[in-house]
Motif scaffolding. Structure first.
Motif, PDB file in Angstrom:
ATOM      1  N   ARG A 298       0.832  -1.203   0.000  1.00 54.08           N
ATOM      2  CA  ARG A 298       0.000   0.000   0.000  1.00 54.08           C
ATOM      3  C   ARG A 298       0.868   1.256   0.000  1.00 54.08           C
ATOM      4  O   ARG A 298       0.523   2.266  -0.624  1.00 54.08           O
ATOM      5  CB  ARG A 298      -0.939   0.000   1.209  1.00 54.08           C
ATOM      6  CG  ARG A 298      -1.891  -1.184   1.224  1.00 54.08           C
ATOM      7  CD  ARG A 298      -2.780  -1.185   2.452  1.00 54.08           C
ATOM      8  NE  ARG A 298      -3.907  -0.265   2.279  1.00 54.08           N
ATOM      9  CZ  ARG A 298      -4.168   0.759   3.076  1.00 54.08           C
ATOM     10  NH1 ARG A 298      -3.384   1.013   4.113  1.00 54.08           N
ATOM     11  NH2 ARG A 298      -5.206   1.527   2.865  1.00 54.08           N
ATOM     12  N   GLU A 299       2.014   1.192   0.705  1.00 50.22           N
ATOM     13  CA  GLU A 299       2.927   2.324   0.691  1.00 50.22           C
ATOM     14  C   GLU A 299       3.438   2.587  -0.727  1.00 50.22           C
ATOM     15  O   GLU A 299       3.542   3.751  -1.161  1.00 50.22           O
ATOM     16  CB  GLU A 299       4.118   2.062   1.627  1.00 50.22           C
ATOM     17  CG  GLU A 299       3.787   2.077   3.109  1.00 50.22           C
ATOM     18  CD  GLU A 299       3.262   0.746   3.620  1.00 50.22           C
ATOM     19  OE1 GLU A 299       3.039   0.625   4.831  1.00 50.22           O
ATOM     20  OE2 GLU A 299       3.041  -0.185   2.801  1.00 50.22           O
ATOM     21  N   GLU A 300       3.737   1.519  -1.466  1.00 51.63           N
ATOM     22  CA  GLU A 300       4.268   1.695  -2.815  1.00 51.63           C
ATOM     23  C   GLU A 300       3.174   2.116  -3.796  1.00 51.63           C
ATOM     24  O   GLU A 300       3.450   2.831  -4.760  1.00 51.63           O
ATOM     25  CB  GLU A 300       4.969   0.406  -3.263  1.00 51.63           C
ATOM     26  CG  GLU A 300       6.336   0.261  -2.598  1.00 51.63           C
ATOM     27  CD  GLU A 300       6.882  -1.156  -2.655  1.00 51.63           C
ATOM     28  OE1 GLU A 300       8.006  -1.344  -3.118  1.00 51.63           O
ATOM     29  OE2 GLU A 300       6.161  -2.078  -2.214  1.00 51.63           O
ATOM     30  N   TRP A 301       1.954   1.701  -3.573  1.00 54.88           N
ATOM     31  CA  TRP A 301       0.857   2.191  -4.419  1.00 54.88           C
ATOM     32  C   TRP A 301       0.686   3.703  -4.233  1.00 54.88           C
ATOM     33  O   TRP A 301       0.501   4.444  -5.205  1.00 54.88           O
ATOM     34  CB  TRP A 301      -0.446   1.477  -4.075  1.00 54.88           C
ATOM     35  CG  TRP A 301      -0.418  -0.004  -4.330  1.00 54.88           C
ATOM     36  CD1 TRP A 301       0.483  -0.694  -5.093  1.00 54.88           C
ATOM     37  CD2 TRP A 301      -1.338  -0.973  -3.821  1.00 54.88           C
ATOM     38  NE1 TRP A 301       0.183  -2.035  -5.089  1.00 54.88           N
ATOM     39  CE2 TRP A 301      -0.927  -2.236  -4.321  1.00 54.88           C
ATOM     40  CE3 TRP A 301      -2.458  -0.904  -3.000  1.00 54.88           C
ATOM     41  CZ2 TRP A 301      -1.619  -3.413  -4.014  1.00 54.88           C
ATOM     42  CZ3 TRP A 301      -3.144  -2.069  -2.692  1.00 54.88           C
ATOM     43  CH2 TRP A 301      -2.729  -3.310  -3.206  1.00 54.88           C
ATOM     44  N   THR A 302       0.772   4.142  -2.967  1.00 52.04           N
ATOM     45  CA  THR A 302       0.656   5.575  -2.697  1.00 52.04           C
ATOM     46  C   THR A 302       1.821   6.335  -3.311  1.00 52.04           C
ATOM     47  O   THR A 302       1.639   7.415  -3.906  1.00 52.04           O
ATOM     48  CB  THR A 302       0.589   5.826  -1.180  1.00 52.04           C
ATOM     49  OG1 THR A 302      -0.468   5.038  -0.605  1.00 52.04           O
ATOM     50  CG2 THR A 302       0.328   7.293  -0.879  1.00 52.04           C
ATOM     51  N   ALA A 303       3.028   5.775  -3.189  1.00 53.97           N
ATOM     52  CA  ALA A 303       4.207   6.410  -3.789  1.00 53.97           C
ATOM     53  C   ALA A 303       4.082   6.462  -5.310  1.00 53.97           C
ATOM     54  O   ALA A 303       4.512   7.438  -5.945  1.00 53.97           O
ATOM     55  CB  ALA A 303       5.469   5.650  -3.391  1.00 53.97           C
ATOM     56  N   THR A 304       3.486   5.431  -5.900  1.00 53.04           N
ATOM     57  CA  THR A 304       3.266   5.437  -7.344  1.00 53.04           C
ATOM     58  C   THR A 304       2.409   6.626  -7.757  1.00 53.04           C
ATOM     59  O   THR A 304       2.681   7.294  -8.758  1.00 53.04           O
ATOM     60  CB  THR A 304       2.580   4.137  -7.791  1.00 53.04           C
ATOM     61  OG1 THR A 304       3.458   3.035  -7.549  1.00 53.04           O
ATOM     62  CG2 THR A 304       2.232   4.176  -9.275  1.00 53.04           C
ATOM     63  N   GLY A 305       1.363   6.893  -6.983  1.00 48.92           N
ATOM     64  CA  GLY A 305       0.505   8.029  -7.297  1.00 48.92           C
ATOM     65  C   GLY A 305       1.244   9.354  -7.209  1.00 48.92           C
ATOM     66  O   GLY A 305       1.051  10.245  -8.050  1.00 48.92           O
ATOM     67  N   GLN A 306       2.107   9.478  -6.203  1.00 52.63           N
ATOM     68  CA  GLN A 306       2.900  10.698  -6.089  1.00 52.63           C
ATOM     69  C   GLN A 306       3.847  10.839  -7.289  1.00 52.63           C
ATOM     70  O   GLN A 306       3.988  11.925  -7.863  1.00 52.63           O
ATOM     71  CB  GLN A 306       3.688  10.682  -4.780  1.00 52.63           C
ATOM     72  CG  GLN A 306       2.794  10.748  -3.539  1.00 52.63           C
ATOM     73  CD  GLN A 306       3.581  10.572  -2.261  1.00 52.63           C
ATOM     74  OE1 GLN A 306       3.744   9.464  -1.761  1.00 52.63           O
ATOM     75  NE2 GLN A 306       4.093  11.666  -1.735  1.00 52.63           N
ATOM     76  N   ALA A 307       4.501   9.740  -7.657  1.00 51.00           N
ATOM     77  CA  ALA A 307       5.400   9.770  -8.806  1.00 51.00           C
ATOM     78  C   ALA A 307       4.628  10.082 -10.086  1.00 51.00           C
ATOM     79  O   ALA A 307       5.090  10.851 -10.937  1.00 51.00           O
ATOM     80  CB  ALA A 307       6.124   8.427  -8.933  1.00 51.00           C
ATOM     81  N   LEU A 308       3.443   9.484 -10.208  1.00 57.59           N
ATOM     82  CA  LEU A 308       2.638   9.707 -11.411  1.00 57.59           C
ATOM     83  C   LEU A 308       2.280  11.173 -11.572  1.00 57.59           C
ATOM     84  O   LEU A 308       2.449  11.751 -12.654  1.00 57.59           O
ATOM     85  CB  LEU A 308       1.371   8.859 -11.339  1.00 57.59           C
ATOM     86  CG  LEU A 308       0.385   9.037 -12.496  1.00 57.59           C
ATOM     87  CD1 LEU A 308       1.005   8.583 -13.808  1.00 57.59           C
ATOM     88  CD2 LEU A 308      -0.914   8.284 -12.221  1.00 57.59           C
ATOM     89  N   GLN A 309       1.806  11.798 -10.506  1.00 59.59           N
ATOM     90  CA  GLN A 309       1.416  13.204 -10.624  1.00 59.59           C
ATOM     91  C   GLN A 309       2.633  14.094 -10.876  1.00 59.59           C
ATOM     92  O   GLN A 309       2.546  15.080 -11.630  1.00 59.59           O
ATOM     93  CB  GLN A 309       0.656  13.654  -9.375  1.00 59.59           C
ATOM     94  CG  GLN A 309       0.183  15.102  -9.397  1.00 59.59           C
ATOM     95  CD  GLN A 309      -0.908  15.413 -10.416  1.00 59.59           C
ATOM     96  OE1 GLN A 309      -0.960  14.815 -11.488  1.00 59.59           O
ATOM     97  NE2 GLN A 309      -1.759  16.361 -10.090  1.00 59.59           N
ATOM     98  N   SER A 310       3.767  13.755 -10.291  1.00 63.90           N
ATOM     99  CA  SER A 310       4.985  14.504 -10.568  1.00 63.90           C
ATOM    100  C   SER A 310       5.334  14.423 -12.053  1.00 63.90           C
ATOM    101  O   SER A 310       5.647  15.437 -12.696  1.00 63.90           O
ATOM    102  CB  SER A 310       6.142  13.960  -9.728  1.00 63.90           C
ATOM    103  OG  SER A 310       7.346  14.641 -10.014  1.00 63.90           O
ATOM    104  N   ILE A 311       5.243  13.223 -12.623  1.00 64.40           N
ATOM    105  CA  ILE A 311       5.511  13.025 -14.049  1.00 64.40           C
ATOM    106  C   ILE A 311       4.540  13.844 -14.897  1.00 64.40           C
ATOM    107  O   ILE A 311       4.931  14.552 -15.832  1.00 64.40           O
ATOM    108  CB  ILE A 311       5.393  11.531 -14.400  1.00 64.40           C
ATOM    109  CG1 ILE A 311       6.535  10.740 -13.775  1.00 64.40           C
ATOM    110  CG2 ILE A 311       5.361  11.316 -15.919  1.00 64.40           C
ATOM    111  CD1 ILE A 311       6.294   9.241 -13.777  1.00 64.40           C
ATOM    112  N   LEU A 312       3.257  13.749 -14.566  1.00 59.82           N
ATOM    113  CA  LEU A 312       2.234  14.388 -15.388  1.00 59.82           C
ATOM    114  C   LEU A 312       2.353  15.904 -15.369  1.00 59.82           C
ATOM    115  O   LEU A 312       2.193  16.562 -16.397  1.00 59.82           O
ATOM    116  CB  LEU A 312       0.843  13.970 -14.912  1.00 59.82           C
ATOM    117  CG  LEU A 312       0.510  12.477 -15.019  1.00 59.82           C
ATOM    118  CD1 LEU A 312      -0.886  12.216 -14.486  1.00 59.82           C
ATOM    119  CD2 LEU A 312       0.638  11.988 -16.452  1.00 59.82           C
ATOM    120  N   LEU A 313       2.638  16.476 -14.207  1.00 64.20           N
ATOM    121  CA  LEU A 313       2.740  17.926 -14.124  1.00 64.20           C
ATOM    122  C   LEU A 313       4.001  18.435 -14.817  1.00 64.20           C
ATOM    123  O   LEU A 313       3.968  19.440 -15.533  1.00 64.20           O
ATOM    124  CB  LEU A 313       2.705  18.376 -12.667  1.00 64.20           C
ATOM    125  CG  LEU A 313       1.382  18.137 -11.928  1.00 64.20           C
ATOM    126  CD1 LEU A 313       1.487  18.628 -10.488  1.00 64.20           C
ATOM    127  CD2 LEU A 313       0.212  18.805 -12.633  1.00 64.20           C
TER     128      LEU A 313
END
Length: 328
Positions: free
Chosen positions: A253-268
């Protein structure tokens, strides 16, 4: 008004919450809620918005919420505060995903302000891209952005590997299209034309029948058994763009949450340079296809997102729920 005064801090919290609404989420479900106590923001998973069929483990829900977390932190920095974050702080409250507290006063740098300006502009793309190339230096930067958030972004350069990922996406979409219950769950989040709903995917936001990319990356069938969606432009762009995988060493679950943070960083960061993303998570929702991808193309890491990056000149509508609906 001085930066450290209580009214300014309250304004910063409200600005961060309003920004968080614009984070990407699967089917634009917006599966989060917020609580505010003093100078603390609580980010919670709204499990009533979880996909029971397509996301029974809640992986995509936590990725969506991780993207909201990154957005909150970015907005707070733009307002002049360095956030202090505790992720999954209470094992007895699994829906409490993060507690964010206003920390020291900071001066937002140029990069942070640029990201903040893209929060409401960023859009998910659901078709082909133009033939304009994505700059190599940007891709290198996006790889670093993902790494700084605890995930690995791998642009896929091999045409054979791209074809394999496309084939897995085709197989998953074909299988899911035959599953009536899963198809009904998808179109639950497809808004009909003229709908006043503030969640889900607007009819103008997806093509009725998307032009085929080469190799073919099928889209979700939001128009299943309906005559919804935008009319396909016969001259529409059909380039695949850059196929990329977002992975993590484990599958917690920690890595799923980190994935979301990484994803939004990439997208922005990508949006700053006019680059959009199209998502293809169908194969990741089927255990055997996801495991095949992990073993054969991800060096044993867990694939969390399949995306295509490219340039498009479309400016589709997007909608978000009003903030009071998200506050507890």
């Amino acid at each position: 008004m001085a930066a450290g005064t209580a009214p300014h801090r309250e304004h910063a919290i409200q600005a961060a919450l309003k920004a968080a609404r614009w984070a990407p989420s699967v089917h634009n479900t917006q599966p989060w809620s917020f609580g505010v106590s003093g100078e603390e923001i609580s980010l919670r998973a709204d499990t009533d918005r979880k996909l029971l069929m397509g996301d029974s483990a809640g992986r995509e829900l936590l990725i969506s919420c991780g993207a909201a977390l990154f957005t909150i932190c970015t907005a707070l920095r733009c307002e002049g505060y360095e956030p202090s974050v505790r992720v999954l702080p209470d094992p007895d409250r699994p829906s409490l995903l993060a507690v964010i507290r206003l920390g020291a006063e900071v001066e937002a740098d140029e990069d942070t302000r640029a990201l903040g300006a893209e929060i409401e502009r960023r859009r998910t793309h659901r078709a082909g891209f133009t033939d304009l190339p994505v700059p190599e230096r940007l891709l290198e930067g996006l790889v670093k952005d993902a790494r700084s958030e605890g995930a690995r972004l791998t642009p896929v350069g091999s045409p054979v590997a791209v074809s394999m990922i496309a084939a897995l996406t085709q197989a998953a979409q074909a299988a899911q299209s035959q599953d009536r219950v899963l198809s009904l769950e998808v179109i639950r989040w497809a808004r009909p034309p003229g709908s006043a709903r503030k969640d889900g995917v607007p009819a103008e936001g997806y093509p009725r029948q998307a032009a085929r990319t080469d190799p073919y990356f099928p889209q979700r069938d939001y128009a299943w058994r309906h005559d919804w969606g935008s009319q396909a432009d016969q001259s529409a762009s059909t380039a695949t763009g850059v196929v990329a995988l977002l992975t993590t060493p484990g599958d917690t679950r920690e890595e799923w949450t980190a994935t979301g943070q990484a994803l939004q960083s990439i997208l922005l960061h990508a949006s700053v340079y006019g680059v959009s993303a199209a998502f293809h998570t169908q194969a990741l929702e089927m255990y055997h296809l996801r495991e095949f991808l992990r073993q054969e193309l991800c060096s044993q890491e867990y694939p969390q997102m399949i995306m295509r990056l490219g340039i498009t000149f479309d400016d589709k509508e997007s909608v978000r729920r009003p903030l009071p609906d998200m506050l507890e």
